[in-house]
Design an enzyme around this catalytic site. Structure first.
Site, PDB file in Angstrom:
ATOM      1  CD  GLU A 185     110.196  32.087  47.951  1.00 24.38           C
ATOM      2  OE1 GLU A 185     109.319  32.256  48.813  1.00 24.38           O
ATOM      3  OE2 GLU A 185     111.193  32.836  47.847  1.00 24.38           O
ATOM      4  CD1 TRP A 202     106.114  40.308  56.339  1.00 28.67           C
ATOM      5  CD2 TRP A 202     105.214  39.464  58.210  1.00 28.67           C
ATOM      6  NE1 TRP A 202     105.645  41.355  57.079  1.00 28.67           N
ATOM      7  CE2 TRP A 202     105.085  40.871  58.243  1.00 28.67           C
ATOM      8  CE3 TRP A 202     104.715  38.722  59.280  1.00 28.67           C
ATOM      9  CZ2 TRP A 202     104.478  41.546  59.301  1.00 28.67           C
ATOM     10  CZ3 TRP A 202     104.114  39.386  60.333  1.00 28.67           C
ATOM     11  CH2 TRP A 202     104.006  40.781  60.346  1.00 28.67           C
ATOM     12  N   GLY A 254     111.518  40.699  50.640  1.00 32.78           N
ATOM     13  CA  GLY A 254     111.459  39.487  51.448  1.00 32.78           C
ATOM     14  C   GLY A 254     112.265  39.677  52.723  1.00 32.78           C
ATOM     15  N   GLY A 255     113.482  39.132  52.743  1.00 27.75           N
ATOM     16  CA  GLY A 255     114.313  39.098  53.946  1.00 27.75           C
ATOM     17  C   GLY A 255     114.384  40.410  54.717  1.00 27.75           C
ATOM     18  CG  HIS A 308     106.608  34.595  45.591  1.00 29.00           C
ATOM     19  ND1 HIS A 308     107.668  33.739  45.770  1.00 29.00           N
ATOM     20  CD2 HIS A 308     107.038  35.828  45.986  1.00 29.00           C
ATOM     21  CE1 HIS A 308     108.697  34.433  46.268  1.00 29.00           C
ATOM     22  NE2 HIS A 308     108.337  35.700  46.403  1.00 29.00           N
TER      23      HIS A 308
HETATM   24  P1  13P Z   1     114.263  38.719  49.133  1.00 34.90           P
HETATM   25  O1  13P Z   1     114.009  40.190  49.332  1.00 34.90           O
HETATM   26  O2  13P Z   1     114.566  37.985  50.385  1.00 34.90           O
HETATM   27  O3  13P Z   1     115.250  38.481  48.028  1.00 34.90           O
HETATM   28  O4  13P Z   1     112.855  38.090  48.606  1.00 34.90           O
HETATM   29  C1  13P Z   1     112.181  38.714  47.581  1.00 34.90           C
HETATM   30  C2  13P Z   1     110.844  38.112  47.447  1.00 34.90           C
HETATM   31  O5  13P Z   1     110.697  36.959  47.104  1.00 34.90           O
HETATM   32  C3  13P Z   1     109.681  38.956  47.775  1.00 34.90           C
HETATM   33  O6  13P Z   1     108.500  38.346  47.389  1.00 34.90           O
END
Ligand code: 13P
Length: 251
Positions: A100, A12, A236-237, A98
């Site tokens: 990020e 999330w 993710g999204g 991750h």
């Molecule tokens: P998205 O599915 O938004 O590209 O993000 C992937 C993600 O970073 C899952 O950890």
């Protein structure tokens, strides 16, 4: 096609507090009936975990985790979450490394290794994320980057612990960009990861789930799950919309 039970994991990120989560779970739980042929994991923000857990009391088929922990388990680290506390709060899985965390917060491979060790020490499963940037891919360095992240990230675990992890291949250029890796792109890197895991811990490595992440949607999930060595997805999204998350979990 993978021989393992597929893993559908939703990250999330920094979305959905304890208030928003009620309507979200109402919609998702109504649309996704419990199934034993797959593992569904949700990674809400740490501040929302308790609410999610209390809502999932009747749905033990859905597992939960946290998105990050600190390398130390307690002490003067204002604002951090620890593996000790995450386990106490009911987390069974922890995302480690991750992209990020790596690219926004400067997390190193060695920190990922320490985090994996802490997560295992507290009886949880690390989901070690690896993946190259677009520059690294265009330079032909994908394999080298991914293997370095993988080997260093697992370097503080013994063989038995390595056999208990989950790996997620998330190419940085595919995260949040709408630009998904093709199933072939994913398979190519997943095979390299599998070979490195087998080299590290032997045949038991064939049971380590390797997930793909990066712009996975309800539309492309089936093709990705059908690809060789893709044992699941880290979303993710698309997991923030209960209808598309239910479609992904039912794929
Ligand atoms: P998205 O599915 O938004 O590209 O993000 C992937 C993600 O970073 C899952 O950890």
């Amino acid at each position: 096609m993978a021989h393992l039970k597929p893993v559908l994991a939703g990250n999330w990120k920094m979305n959905q507090g304890p208030t928003a989560v009620n309507a979200y779970l109402d919609a998702f739980l109504a649309a996704h009936a419990a199934r034993t042929d797959r593992t569904v994991i949700m990674f809400p923000p740490a501040l929302t975990l308790a609410t999610v857990r209390s809502r999932l009391k009747e749905r033990p088929d859905i597992r939960v985790g946290v998105q990050n922990v600190h390398t130390e388990e307690k002490g003067a680290f204002t604002g951090e979450n620890s593996a000790l506390i995450a386990a106490d709060a009911g987390a069974h899985f922890v995302l480690v490394g991750h992209s990020e965390r790596r690219h926004v917060f400067g997390e190193t491979d060695v920190e990922s290794a320490k985090k994996c060790a802490k997560v295992v020490e507290h009886g949880m499963v690390p989901v070690l994320c690896v993946g190259e940037t677009i520059e690294q891919r265009e330079h032909g360095d994908t394999e080298q980057v991914v293997l370095h992240q993988l080997r260093t990230g697992l370097s503080m675990l013994d063989h038995e612990a390595v056999r208990g992890v989950i790996v997620a291949y998330e190419p940085v250029w595919a995260i949040g960009t709408g630009r998904t890796a093709t199933p072939d792109d994913a398979s190519t890197v997943h095979r390299v990861i599998r070979a490195a895991l087998v080299e590290l811990v032997g045949d038991g490595a064939r049971d380590i789930p390797i997930l793909y992440g990066g712009s996975v949607t309800a539309t492309n999930v089936k093709a990705l799950l059908a690809a060789d060595e893709v044992d699941g997805v880290l979303v993710g999204g698309a997991c923030l919309d209960p209808a598309s998350w239910a479609t992904i979990c039912g794929a």
